[in-house]
Design a protein around this motif. Sequence first.
Motif, PDB file in Angstrom:
ATOM      1  N   GLN A   1       0.842  -1.181   0.000  1.00  0.00           N
ATOM      2  CA  GLN A   1       0.000   0.000   0.000  1.00  0.00           C
ATOM      3  C   GLN A   1       0.886   1.244   0.000  1.00  0.00           C
ATOM      4  N   VAL A   2       0.537   2.221  -0.825  1.00  0.00           N
ATOM      5  CA  VAL A   2       1.270   3.475  -0.924  1.00  0.00           C
ATOM      6  C   VAL A   2       0.287   4.609  -0.688  1.00  0.00           C
ATOM      7  N   GLN A   3       0.596   5.444   0.254  1.00  0.00           N
ATOM      8  CA  GLN A   3      -0.209   6.649   0.475  1.00  0.00           C
ATOM      9  C   GLN A   3       0.552   7.851  -0.041  1.00  0.00           C
ATOM     10  N   LEU A   4      -0.128   8.675  -0.823  1.00  0.00           N
ATOM     11  CA  LEU A   4       0.496   9.821  -1.478  1.00  0.00           C
ATOM     12  C   LEU A   4      -0.223  11.096  -1.047  1.00  0.00           C
ATOM     13  N   VAL A   5       0.544  12.099  -0.687  1.00  0.00           N
ATOM     14  CA  VAL A   5      -0.028  13.375  -0.260  1.00  0.00           C
ATOM     15  C   VAL A   5       0.644  14.510  -1.028  1.00  0.00           C
ATOM     16  N   GLU A   6      -0.141  15.211  -1.832  1.00  0.00           N
ATOM     17  CA  GLU A   6       0.380  16.325  -2.620  1.00  0.00           C
ATOM     18  C   GLU A   6       0.297  17.621  -1.824  1.00  0.00           C
ATOM     19  N   SER A   7       1.167  18.544  -2.175  1.00  0.00           N
ATOM     20  CA  SER A   7       1.132  19.889  -1.616  1.00  0.00           C
ATOM     21  C   SER A   7       1.763  20.841  -2.621  1.00  0.00           C
ATOM     22  N   GLY A   8       1.558  22.128  -2.388  1.00  0.00           N
ATOM     23  CA  GLY A   8       2.209  23.124  -3.223  1.00  0.00           C
ATOM     24  C   GLY A   8       1.322  23.797  -4.243  1.00  0.00           C
ATOM     25  N   GLY A   9       0.085  23.324  -4.385  1.00  0.00           N
ATOM     26  CA  GLY A   9      -0.808  23.987  -5.317  1.00  0.00           C
ATOM     27  C   GLY A   9      -1.211  25.355  -4.813  1.00  0.00           C
ATOM     28  N   GLY A  10      -1.879  26.102  -5.680  1.00  0.00           N
ATOM     29  CA  GLY A  10      -2.327  27.432  -5.269  1.00  0.00           C
ATOM     30  C   GLY A  10      -2.694  28.288  -6.444  1.00  0.00           C
ATOM     31  N   LEU A  11      -2.725  29.589  -6.185  1.00  0.00           N
ATOM     32  CA  LEU A  11      -3.108  30.589  -7.181  1.00  0.00           C
ATOM     33  C   LEU A  11      -1.853  31.330  -7.618  1.00  0.00           C
ATOM     34  N   VAL A  12      -1.665  31.433  -8.922  1.00  0.00           N
ATOM     35  CA  VAL A  12      -0.467  32.083  -9.434  1.00  0.00           C
ATOM     36  C   VAL A  12      -0.809  32.845 -10.705  1.00  0.00           C
ATOM     37  N   GLN A  13      -0.134  33.935 -10.913  1.00  0.00           N
ATOM     38  CA  GLN A  13      -0.344  34.724 -12.121  1.00  0.00           C
ATOM     39  C   GLN A  13       0.335  34.051 -13.314  1.00  0.00           C
ATOM     40  N   LEU A  20       5.104  21.642  -7.090  1.00  0.00           N
ATOM     41  CA  LEU A  20       4.285  20.666  -6.382  1.00  0.00           C
ATOM     42  C   LEU A  20       5.178  19.600  -5.755  1.00  0.00           C
ATOM     43  N   SER A  21       4.774  19.137  -4.602  1.00  0.00           N
ATOM     44  CA  SER A  21       5.476  18.052  -3.924  1.00  0.00           C
ATOM     45  C   SER A  21       4.490  16.926  -3.645  1.00  0.00           C
ATOM     46  N   CYS A  22       5.004  15.737  -3.614  1.00  0.00           N
ATOM     47  CA  CYS A  22       4.184  14.574  -3.299  1.00  0.00           C
ATOM     48  C   CYS A  22       5.001  13.674  -2.376  1.00  0.00           C
ATOM     49  N   ALA A  23       4.532  13.564  -1.147  1.00  0.00           N
ATOM     50  CA  ALA A  23       5.212  12.725  -0.163  1.00  0.00           C
ATOM     51  C   ALA A  23       4.559  11.352  -0.125  1.00  0.00           C
ATOM     52  N   ALA A  24       5.379  10.337  -0.181  1.00  0.00           N
ATOM     53  CA  ALA A  24       4.877   8.962  -0.206  1.00  0.00           C
ATOM     54  C   ALA A  24       5.139   8.272   1.118  1.00  0.00           C
ATOM     55  N   ALA A  25       4.079   7.681   1.648  1.00  0.00           N
ATOM     56  CA  ALA A  25       4.215   6.866   2.863  1.00  0.00           C
ATOM     57  C   ALA A  25       4.323   5.421   2.413  1.00  0.00           C
ATOM     58  N   VAL A  26       5.542   4.977   2.274  1.00  0.00           N
ATOM     59  CA  VAL A  26       5.816   3.618   1.817  1.00  0.00           C
ATOM     60  C   VAL A  26       7.244   3.281   2.216  1.00  0.00           C
ATOM     61  N   TYR A  32       8.963   2.193  -6.797  1.00  0.00           N
ATOM     62  CA  TYR A  32       7.844   2.724  -7.558  1.00  0.00           C
ATOM     63  C   TYR A  32       8.269   3.798  -8.543  1.00  0.00           C
ATOM     64  N   HIS A  33       7.704   3.698  -9.716  1.00  0.00           N
ATOM     65  CA  HIS A  33       7.804   4.764 -10.689  1.00  0.00           C
ATOM     66  C   HIS A  33       6.683   5.753 -10.387  1.00  0.00           C
ATOM     67  N   MET A  34       6.954   7.016 -10.623  1.00  0.00           N
ATOM     68  CA  MET A  34       6.038   8.056 -10.180  1.00  0.00           C
ATOM     69  C   MET A  34       5.561   8.912 -11.347  1.00  0.00           C
ATOM     70  N   GLY A  35       4.359   9.441 -11.185  1.00  0.00           N
ATOM     71  CA  GLY A  35       3.827  10.308 -12.229  1.00  0.00           C
ATOM     72  C   GLY A  35       3.003  11.438 -11.663  1.00  0.00           C
ATOM     73  N   ALA A  75      15.567   9.616  -0.863  1.00  0.00           N
ATOM     74  CA  ALA A  75      15.888   9.691   0.564  1.00  0.00           C
ATOM     75  C   ALA A  75      14.764  10.349   1.355  1.00  0.00           C
ATOM     76  N   LYS A  76      13.968  11.169   0.663  1.00  0.00           N
ATOM     77  CA  LYS A  76      12.856  11.868   1.322  1.00  0.00           C
ATOM     78  C   LYS A  76      11.505  11.293   0.930  1.00  0.00           C
ATOM     79  N   ASN A  77      11.507  10.249   0.128  1.00  0.00           N
ATOM     80  CA  ASN A  77      10.236   9.656  -0.347  1.00  0.00           C
ATOM     81  C   ASN A  77       9.333  10.707  -0.980  1.00  0.00           C
ATOM     82  N   THR A  78       9.904  11.533  -1.809  1.00  0.00           N
ATOM     83  CA  THR A  78       9.157  12.659  -2.368  1.00  0.00           C
ATOM     84  C   THR A  78       9.441  12.808  -3.855  1.00  0.00           C
ATOM     85  N   VAL A  79       8.388  13.126  -4.589  1.00  0.00           N
ATOM     86  CA  VAL A  79       8.518  13.483  -6.003  1.00  0.00           C
ATOM     87  C   VAL A  79       8.016  14.910  -6.169  1.00  0.00           C
ATOM     88  N   TYR A  80       8.633  15.630  -7.099  1.00  0.00           N
ATOM     89  CA  TYR A  80       8.327  17.037  -7.306  1.00  0.00           C
ATOM     90  C   TYR A  80       7.893  17.288  -8.745  1.00  0.00           C
TER      91      TYR A  80
END
Length: 122
Positions: A1-13, A20-26, A32-35, A75-80
């Motif tokens: 099981q892989v849990q993924l949590v995105e962050s970094g979205g928002g409003l931009v001109q 964007l960042s995506c932290a994986a709890a695994v 895993y290949h990431m997309g 090392a940080k279990n993160t994709v950007y």
Amino acid sequence: QVQLVESGGGLVQAGGSLRLSCAAAVRTFSSYHMGWFRQAPGKERAVVASINWNGGSSNYADSVKGRFTISRDNAKNTVYLQMNSLTPEDTDVYYCAAHPSSIVVNTDPRYWGQGTQVTVYS
């Protein structure tokens, strides 16, 4: 099981940037290949970019080539997803995804994050 949590979205001109960042709890993130995918209301989810397990290979949708960059830190279990030169057409909900196959991660990944909204205004 892989849990993924995105962050970094928002409003931009338009013309601006977001990362964007995506932290994986695994335990074995490097297995895993990431997309990153995007989806607008009423439209199908579409792949934006993908990266293989060690970051040695990546693919991009034509619409974002030269503007977006996918990377990962095992090392940080993160994709950007670094997004530059944003336009209003980039406004979507962006989803992180993971799959054991480097092929299937681009089409039907097994694991999904909850999504993060990106809104680009002109």
